[in-house]
Write an enzyme that holds these catalytic residues in place. Sequence first.
Site, short mmCIF file in Angstrom:
data_model
loop_
_atom_site.label_atom_id
_atom_site.label_comp_id
_atom_site.label_asym_id
_atom_site.label_seq_id
_atom_site.Cartn_x
_atom_site.Cartn_y
_atom_site.Cartn_z
NE ARG A 1 69.51 42.41 52.45
CZ ARG A 1 68.86 43.02 51.46
NH1 ARG A 1 68.08 42.33 50.66
NH2 ARG A 1 68.95 44.32 51.32
CG ASN B 1 68.13 52.65 54.08
OD1 ASN B 1 68.50 52.49 52.91
ND2 ASN B 1 68.70 53.50 54.91
CG HIS C 1 62.87 51.12 48.00
ND1 HIS C 1 64.18 51.41 47.69
CD2 HIS C 1 62.12 51.76 47.06
CE1 HIS C 1 64.23 52.18 46.61
NE2 HIS C 1 62.99 52.42 46.21
CB CYS D 1 43.92 36.73 52.86
SG CYS D 1 45.12 37.01 54.19
CB THR E 1 71.00 57.39 48.22
OG1 THR E 1 70.53 56.58 47.15
CG2 THR E 1 70.78 58.85 47.86
CD GLU F 1 82.49 55.26 48.17
OE1 GLU F 1 82.90 54.51 49.04
OE2 GLU F 1 81.52 54.99 47.44
CB CYS G 1 75.65 60.29 56.90
SG CYS G 1 75.03 58.62 57.13
C1 BV8 Z 1 59.85 51.16 39.56
C2 BV8 Z 1 64.58 46.43 48.13
C3 BV8 Z 1 57.96 51.48 38.16
C4 BV8 Z 1 65.12 45.10 47.70
C5 BV8 Z 1 65.28 47.97 46.40
C6 BV8 Z 1 66.53 51.98 33.60
C7 BV8 Z 1 66.64 53.32 33.88
C8 BV8 Z 1 65.98 53.89 34.97
C9 BV8 Z 1 65.20 53.10 35.81
C10 BV8 Z 1 65.10 51.77 35.54
C11 BV8 Z 1 65.76 51.21 34.44
N1 BV8 Z 1 65.47 49.88 34.45
C12 BV8 Z 1 64.66 49.61 35.49
C13 BV8 Z 1 64.43 50.74 36.16
C14 BV8 Z 1 63.60 50.93 37.34
C15 BV8 Z 1 64.35 50.44 38.59
C16 BV8 Z 1 65.70 51.08 38.68
O1 BV8 Z 1 65.81 52.23 39.01
N2 BV8 Z 1 66.76 50.29 38.39
C17 BV8 Z 1 68.09 50.84 38.47
C18 BV8 Z 1 69.03 49.79 39.07
C19 BV8 Z 1 68.51 51.26 37.06
N3 BV8 Z 1 63.53 50.87 39.70
C20 BV8 Z 1 62.51 50.09 40.09
O2 BV8 Z 1 62.26 49.01 39.63
C21 BV8 Z 1 61.60 50.71 41.15
N4 BV8 Z 1 60.25 50.60 40.69
O3 BV8 Z 1 60.57 51.80 38.84
O4 BV8 Z 1 58.52 50.90 39.33
C22 BV8 Z 1 57.20 52.70 38.56
C23 BV8 Z 1 57.84 53.73 39.25
C24 BV8 Z 1 57.10 54.86 39.57
C25 BV8 Z 1 55.76 54.95 39.22
C26 BV8 Z 1 55.15 53.89 38.54
C27 BV8 Z 1 55.88 52.76 38.21
C28 BV8 Z 1 61.71 49.94 42.47
C29 BV8 Z 1 63.08 50.11 43.03
C30 BV8 Z 1 63.13 49.47 44.42
C31 BV8 Z 1 63.97 48.24 44.36
N5 BV8 Z 1 64.21 47.74 45.72
N6 BV8 Z 1 65.47 47.45 47.62
C32 BV8 Z 1 66.36 44.73 48.46
O5 BV8 Z 1 67.09 45.63 48.85
O6 BV8 Z 1 66.57 43.52 48.68
S1 BV8 Z 1 66.48 48.95 45.76
C33 BV8 Z 1 67.81 49.13 46.75
O7 BV8 Z 1 68.56 50.19 46.12
C34 BV8 Z 1 67.59 49.61 48.17
O8 BV8 Z 1 66.29 50.00 48.47
C35 BV8 Z 1 68.52 50.81 48.23
O9 BV8 Z 1 68.20 51.73 49.18
C36 BV8 Z 1 68.34 51.34 46.88
C37 BV8 Z 1 69.28 52.41 46.42
O10 BV8 Z 1 70.58 52.02 46.78
P1 BV8 Z 1 71.33 52.96 47.84
O11 BV8 Z 1 70.46 53.07 49.03
O12 BV8 Z 1 71.72 54.22 47.18
O13 BV8 Z 1 72.58 52.09 48.25
P2 BV8 Z 1 73.97 52.00 47.47
O14 BV8 Z 1 74.74 50.90 48.06
O15 BV8 Z 1 73.70 52.01 45.99
O16 BV8 Z 1 74.71 53.38 47.80
C38 BV8 Z 1 75.10 53.66 49.13
C39 BV8 Z 1 75.57 55.09 49.14
O17 BV8 Z 1 75.85 55.47 50.48
C40 BV8 Z 1 76.83 55.33 48.35
O18 BV8 Z 1 76.68 56.55 47.65
C41 BV8 Z 1 77.91 55.47 49.41
O19 BV8 Z 1 78.92 56.40 49.02
C42 BV8 Z 1 77.14 56.04 50.56
N7 BV8 Z 1 77.64 55.67 51.89
C43 BV8 Z 1 78.16 54.49 52.30
N8 BV8 Z 1 78.45 54.56 53.62
C44 BV8 Z 1 78.11 55.81 54.02
C45 BV8 Z 1 77.59 56.52 52.92
N9 BV8 Z 1 77.19 57.79 52.98
C46 BV8 Z 1 77.30 58.40 54.17
N10 BV8 Z 1 77.74 57.79 55.28
C47 BV8 Z 1 78.17 56.51 55.25
N11 BV8 Z 1 78.63 55.94 56.39
ZN ZN Z 2 46.35 35.17 54.30
#
Ligand code: BV8
Ligand code: ZN
Length: 299
Positions: free
Chosen positions: A72, A116, A148, A159, A245, A272, A288
């Site tokens: 990636r 991203n 992220h 380290c 998003t 969407e 976008c």
């Molecule tokens: C945290 C890196 C604690 C890795 C990523 C239950 C309920 C609520 C929350 C949780 C739950 N269980 C667990 C959680 C927490 C969890 C979470 O939210 N889970 C979800 C799935 C329920 N979150 C976490 O764990 C976060 N940490 O909560 O820590 C905390 C928090 C605060 C304070 C103290 C403690 C950490 C989350 C980060 C995870 N890492 N990425 C990797 O990617 O390999 S997440 C990953 O999802 C990416 O970063 C990505 O950006 C992110 C969101 O996805 P989107 O970007 O929205 O992408 P997606 O494909 O979903 O959507 C694309 C959109 O674009 C669509 O709408 C589409 O229509 C549109 N689109 C497509 N093409 C276009 C377009 N729009 C315009 N133009 C186009 N051309």
């Molecule tokens: Zn090191």
Amino acid sequence: MSAESDLQSFRNALANAKSVVVLAGAGLSAGSGIPTYRGQNGLWKTQDEQKVATPEGFKENPSKVWQWYHWRRDMCLQAQPNAAHRAIAALAVPSVRGRLLPSLKSEKPPLFVTQNFDGLSLRALEDLSDTLSPAEMNIARERLIEMHGSAFKTICLQCKHVNFTYDRPLSPALANVTRENAGELDIPVDQLPRCGGPNWKGSNRYGRCGGLLRPAVVWFGEVPDGLGEIARELNWTELLIVVGTSSLVYPAAGFAKTVKDRGGKVAIFTLEPTESDRNADFLFVGPCEKTLPNALGIS
Ligand code: BV8
Ligand code: ZN
């Protein structure tokens, strides 16, 4: 709120906003060929996020996780920023801000929070190096939060040294990893990226200690970067512009509600629209890379 917003009402909101925050997701980079997560050919359709995007997954199989990230990272390196990245980066140019956002209280560009880790928003900024002074570039970089993490940063597990590099491969053994074979190659841990690089000679200095590196990407269950700064800005922003998003991943998914609950306005640019998008003040449906430059009037 109509299904599609008229440009003029959005531009009036831009012109009157004393503070603006931009939030982006994978849809911002879709136009650059970077796969999204939940679309039809989304990454999570073929990969179990718990296995490759959690600290537990890395601990269990660092080789598989590194293969998942390295192809990636290569894809991000080969990709180019698109017109939407460039339109957002253009907000760092004072004359553009003066024209589009004349009511901004701050001298600085709007805070730009991206979910991203593809580095394309930073590269779009760096492409403005002959337009922005070094001081303006520094401020613009500070106003970009990759909440992220970044595919181009690593953290040493031993380290804790954080390294930023566009070099590839991060270790010789990862050179031939592709989307097709990722996770299948038998790459032992001692051939994964190490602190001090592949030619590490046994020193134990900070940044050269030979420890195993991990991608400096925020995994599920880990605390995203910049939350303090983001919370401060969302506390008083009048307009949140949300680009590409699905608003499913927290805490980013909660930012629009935070702004709305305080009386701020939310503009959504998506392909969407989901139910949550319907209560946006402004909604632009389409790619976008077309809708955002058009709505901002930045070609
Ligand atoms: C945290 C890196 C604690 C890795 C990523 C239950 C309920 C609520 C929350 C949780 C739950 N269980 C667990 C959680 C927490 C969890 C979470 O939210 N889970 C979800 C799935 C329920 N979150 C976490 O764990 C976060 N940490 O909560 O820590 C905390 C928090 C605060 C304070 C103290 C403690 C950490 C989350 C980060 C995870 N890492 N990425 C990797 O990617 O390999 S997440 C990953 O999802 C990416 O970063 C990505 O950006 C992110 C969101 O996805 P989107 O970007 O929205 O992408 P997606 O494909 O979903 O959507 C694309 C959109 O674009 C669509 O709408 C589409 O229509 C549109 N689109 C497509 N093409 C276009 C377009 N729009 C315009 N133009 C186009 N051309
Ligand atoms: Zn090191």
